[in-house]
Design a protein around this motif. Sequence first.
Motif, PDB file in Angstrom:
ATOM      1  N   ILE A 237     -31.123  46.366 -54.998  1.00  0.00           N
ATOM      2  CA  ILE A 237     -30.250  46.367 -56.163  1.00  0.00           C
ATOM      3  C   ILE A 237     -31.107  46.364 -57.414  1.00  0.00           C
ATOM      4  O   ILE A 237     -31.899  45.450 -57.629  1.00  0.00           O
ATOM      5  CB  ILE A 237     -29.280  45.174 -56.130  1.00  0.00           C
ATOM      6  N   LYS A 238     -30.960  47.403 -58.179  1.00  0.00           N
ATOM      7  CA  LYS A 238     -31.732  47.560 -59.412  1.00  0.00           C
ATOM      8  C   LYS A 238     -33.217  47.284 -59.163  1.00  0.00           C
ATOM      9  O   LYS A 238     -33.840  46.529 -59.891  1.00  0.00           O
ATOM     10  CB  LYS A 238     -31.177  46.621 -60.485  1.00  0.00           C
TER      11      LYS A 238
ATOM     12  N   LEU B 173     -37.691  37.284 -52.545  1.00  0.00           N
ATOM     13  CA  LEU B 173     -36.998  37.576 -53.803  1.00  0.00           C
ATOM     14  C   LEU B 173     -37.742  36.960 -54.981  1.00  0.00           C
ATOM     15  O   LEU B 173     -37.912  37.582 -56.021  1.00  0.00           O
ATOM     16  CB  LEU B 173     -35.562  37.055 -53.738  1.00  0.00           C
TER      17      LEU B 173
ATOM     18  N   GLN C  96     -40.595  38.906 -56.110  1.00  0.00           N
ATOM     19  CA  GLN C  96     -40.228  40.078 -56.908  1.00  0.00           C
ATOM     20  C   GLN C  96     -39.716  39.698 -58.292  1.00  0.00           C
ATOM     21  O   GLN C  96     -39.256  40.544 -59.048  1.00  0.00           O
ATOM     22  CB  GLN C  96     -39.129  40.885 -56.196  1.00  0.00           C
TER      23      GLN C  96
ATOM     24  N   PHE D  78     -36.736  35.057 -46.878  1.00  0.00           N
ATOM     25  CA  PHE D  78     -36.015  36.028 -47.708  1.00  0.00           C
ATOM     26  C   PHE D  78     -35.909  35.550 -49.160  1.00  0.00           C
ATOM     27  O   PHE D  78     -36.020  36.345 -50.087  1.00  0.00           O
ATOM     28  CB  PHE D  78     -34.621  36.294 -47.131  1.00  0.00           C
TER      29      PHE D  78
ATOM     30  N   TYR E 266     -40.428  44.056 -47.833  1.00  0.00           N
ATOM     31  CA  TYR E 266     -40.114  42.635 -47.957  1.00  0.00           C
ATOM     32  C   TYR E 266     -39.319  42.185 -46.746  1.00  0.00           C
ATOM     33  O   TYR E 266     -38.544  42.942 -46.178  1.00  0.00           O
ATOM     34  CB  TYR E 266     -39.335  42.368 -49.240  1.00  0.00           C
TER      35      TYR E 266
ATOM     36  N   HIS F  51     -29.531  52.087 -56.549  1.00  0.00           N
ATOM     37  CA  HIS F  51     -29.197  50.937 -55.709  1.00  0.00           C
ATOM     38  C   HIS F  51     -29.013  51.435 -54.285  1.00  0.00           C
ATOM     39  O   HIS F  51     -28.675  52.586 -54.067  1.00  0.00           O
ATOM     40  CB  HIS F  51     -27.867  50.298 -56.118  1.00  0.00           C
TER      41      HIS F  51
ATOM     42  N   LEU G  72     -26.786  49.889 -51.181  1.00  0.00           N
ATOM     43  CA  LEU G  72     -25.913  48.801 -50.756  1.00  0.00           C
ATOM     44  C   LEU G  72     -25.619  48.930 -49.267  1.00  0.00           C
ATOM     45  O   LEU G  72     -25.128  49.962 -48.811  1.00  0.00           O
ATOM     46  CB  LEU G  72     -24.594  48.843 -51.541  1.00  0.00           C
TER      47      LEU G  72
ATOM     48  N   SER H 180     -34.645  45.534 -56.854  1.00  0.00           N
ATOM     49  CA  SER H 180     -35.008  44.336 -56.104  1.00  0.00           C
ATOM     50  C   SER H 180     -34.591  44.473 -54.647  1.00  0.00           C
ATOM     51  O   SER H 180     -33.466  44.846 -54.342  1.00  0.00           O
ATOM     52  CB  SER H 180     -34.316  43.101 -56.692  1.00  0.00           C
ATOM     53  N   ALA H 181     -35.532  44.147 -53.762  1.00  0.00           N
ATOM     54  CA  ALA H 181     -35.295  44.284 -52.329  1.00  0.00           C
ATOM     55  C   ALA H 181     -34.680  43.013 -51.782  1.00  0.00           C
ATOM     56  O   ALA H 181     -35.200  41.925 -51.987  1.00  0.00           O
ATOM     57  CB  ALA H 181     -36.604  44.569 -51.623  1.00  0.00           C
ATOM     58  N   LEU H 182     -33.536  43.148 -51.087  1.00  0.00           N
ATOM     59  CA  LEU H 182     -32.909  42.003 -50.423  1.00  0.00           C
ATOM     60  C   LEU H 182     -32.981  42.215 -48.920  1.00  0.00           C
ATOM     61  O   LEU H 182     -32.639  43.289 -48.425  1.00  0.00           O
ATOM     62  CB  LEU H 182     -31.452  41.857 -50.844  1.00  0.00           C
ATOM     63  N   GLY H 183     -33.398  41.176 -48.202  1.00  0.00           N
ATOM     64  CA  GLY H 183     -33.505  41.288 -46.759  1.00  0.00           C
ATOM     65  C   GLY H 183     -34.716  42.126 -46.400  1.00  0.00           C
ATOM     66  O   GLY H 183     -35.774  42.008 -47.013  1.00  0.00           O
ATOM     67  N   PHE H 184     -34.564  42.999 -45.394  1.00  0.00           N
ATOM     68  CA  PHE H 184     -35.634  43.926 -45.030  1.00  0.00           C
ATOM     69  C   PHE H 184     -35.505  45.151 -45.921  1.00  0.00           C
ATOM     70  O   PHE H 184     -34.647  46.005 -45.702  1.00  0.00           O
ATOM     71  CB  PHE H 184     -35.477  44.386 -43.581  1.00  0.00           C
TER      72      PHE H 184
END
Lengths: 522, 468
Positions: free
Chosen positions: A178-179, B27, B30, B23, A442, A220, A222, A181-185
């Motif tokens: 999102i924008k 974040l 980052q 996780f 990540y 993004h 999602l 930024s990596a969330l999760g893998f």
Amino acid sequence: MLVNYIIKNRFYDSVLLMQIANDIKSKFGFEKVSVMMGTLPNKDLMRETCVLADEGEAAGANDVIVAFGTDKEEDFKKAFEYLNDLLEKKKVKLDAGGVNVSYSTIESAFQNHDDANTVFISLPGPFVRYEAQKAVNLGMNVMIFSDNVSLEDEIALKKAAEKKGVIVMGPDCGTAIIKGSALGFANVIPQGPVGIAGASGTGIQELTVLLADRGIGVSHALGTGGRDVSEAVGGIALLQALRALGEDESTKIIAVISKPPCDKVVNKMLKELERISKPAVVCFMKDGELMKDYANIRFAATIEDEVGILEELIYGAPYKKSLFSYDKEVIDELVCRSVAALNEEQKYIRGLYSGGTLCDEALMILNRAFGNVWSNASLYPDRKLKDAKESKEHSLVDMGDDEFTRGMPHPMIDFTLRKERLIKEVRQKDVAVILLDVVLGYGSHMNPAGELAEVIRSERALALKEGRDFVVCAYVCGSEGDPQKLAEQKKILEDAGVILMPSNAQAARFCVLVAGRGKITL
Amino acid sequence: MSVHINNLLKNGPSVISMGLPLFGEALKEQGVKTDHIDWKPPCEGDPELISILSSLQSEEVEKANSLALDRLINSTPVLVDLAPAAEVLPDMDKHTILHAGPPISWERMCGPMKGAVLGAVVYEGLADNLNEAEKLVESGKIRLDSCHHHNAVGPMAGVTSASMYMFVVENVSFNNRGFCNLNEGLGKVLRFGANDAEVLKRLKWMESTLGPALKKAVKLSGGIDIKNITSQALLMGDECHNRNVGGTLQFLKVITPYLLKTDTPYSDIRDIFDFIAGNAHFYLNLSMASCKATADSIKGIEKSTILYCMARNGVEIGIRVAGLGDEWFTAPSGMPDGLYFSGFSKADSNPDLGDSTISEVAGIGAVAMAAAPAIVKFVGGSASMALESTMKMYQITYGSHRDFTIPSLDFMGTPLGFDLRKIMETGITPIINTGIAHKKAGIGQIGAGILDAPKGGFKKALLAFGRK
């Protein structure tokens, strides 16, 4: 003009009231501001400074007197409201007083972190609904990494979220960006025009990585979780994601990647894409005939095709399908060399995957070539491995599946199970090729190549002692910016004799050529 | 419609994470603002309880709890009178003796409570000595009942009988009353189970001199706002449960001019000043009556999960919840950790006892520990632990007080309104500040300390919501 407000029966410390009085004076520019408890000495003082009106005279020692003297009468009410806010809505800050507190609940974290907009959940499945529901109630978006969440829970959460205007990504949603930024893998991908909605975690990872490799950025990405596109869930999150991407200014082109959705969801999704009218490319990881392009929507058979079409939409040069990125001679030579290392008995491919969608994609390619491939993730019941822990003939195993992750970390984080399985497979006399995905970014293990290279080396040494060898082919799903350092990871694998292909599909095709001794058509 | 999703895409993520720390760490790496939750399975993982808890995460419950919180905050307890218990308590007579905590039979009572009951029987003239008193109680001719069933509270044994003077506190915002007897001082006193001649003599003096004189003074004053005294006491280093120095001083300051205006003989006034000035806990009972009047204002709010009562009888701790009516939910009393007077130790102490936990229910006491660094010895010795105790309590209260503030926390309101849901979710139970009584009748107070409320009653209360 002078005005007095009275707050009955409330005690405040005099210093606090003086602070507030000063605050109001500077904020509203009143000439006189006095806020005091209505004790006799205080009232004397206020009388002397000419700020005590009749209301103030009538106040008691337990009342707060608020006096404003100014010609800006129109601001009185606003100033008094502001004062009340200061007195009443003194926010609880859990880190006040310099104590380190650990938050026990979403609410207590939210108290301090009130601009939070997303709750990321990687708890054991049965506990997810309770926490996610609270997050939704608080108006937060939720990403559920966890699997083993019941279908009933998923439906209830997604319906509640839709009502509230938030999105529940998942359960079993591994990836979102999102924008930037990596969330999760998720990988480090530059920002750009492509907005992705995906019911597939590793599908999103490969798509974004391949785009980044071609210099295309992502606004993004999602995730929705694979089950979102089933008949039961009805694609609630996917449709929400599409709408949001449609309204998002930074998104110029929409890409959809999904395990095959049910027809109802396909129809709703296409209707939504048509309405949004931004150019869109859709890839269902499904064998068989492609849907015909129409309106603003184009269809891709594989992730590679999807990337190609997106590239065409952005750069203009028409996309030409090819089986391999490398020249034919290079591939032929590699196949030749690999086949030469095998003996007659060695016939089968064993794929050990950490990414579900990548496993599906390989399955499609192998099925087309051999027609009979086993998997725990197979869409065909008669080709489903009875015991996911035992391979047979050509087998592709999704080791990120629920039955491997119950009580164990995901195979992208912890390589114990995959290494054990790799050892088991290469010791089989009839196994020719091991097919692997190595997912960077990540969330993933910080040195996955190192983990795998170590067992490949020692197993190869053992095999050579017995006068045999095996082939390992892998796709490294990673971008230049990933914390694991893509180039280093590739080198570690190559040094261990692993053949690397630039996409998962190409890795699968390469394995087909090797196992088929060049006699099988792709 | 989907304004929240759009904002997420516009502003980028700002995250609360729960589960695998990696996780959240990724974040943070980052540069994404991320708070990680120290998660434990709600209800200790019991699926039945979790499902009840889930059903209580509703707008109805939120509404009920906001109403309850509003009432707790806007309650205005005013000391309007003092009078003998028989005159003012509902359903009270000469043969009734009230005690702290949930109802309990004579046979099951703990030592100090038995001692106090026998002392009260003799004090009321129903028996000539303690032996006769015991026979009388065993014969069943004395009705024993919980203070709470008569809108009253009592510290420690909480034993209250017909002739004892009560503080009459009216919650003028909601027209209900709370009562509490007068504090006898520290050491060998009835509320800790002591019952010898000296104890009874003091009680008689309180009945004949102290009570009537204060009654006249209070009448002259036209009513004394107790909430304001408590607000000020919190700024003076009291938490108004285990430390009442500022509150007692404030009360004395307010009552003095009125007391001097009464026709009370000079020698009595001198004794009264000596008595109040010599008892740093005098304010406790007055504060408790106010807390009771405050807490009862939320009783019966349908669906509310906020506690309006928490009380111990030395054998069991009982809680009552706004949305669950009169029902008590009990568990065995805990054992406090604390500091002991010389010659005593934990081995001598009685399990947790008394109604004074009404303080925590109303937003003072242990929840306001950060306001009272002078008593940190009870919580393990450091001022930061006092702060941590208060901070922890914010995680299980529905909100915070508007008027009870803590200067060291930049005048933040104290944690207010124990929410059964949050207690069950986090496994954090209310912290209790308490005096410690000797387990044998007749000895009295041996120390003071702190403990976490036992979990059992909260679990039962949640199950009761499940049956609703």
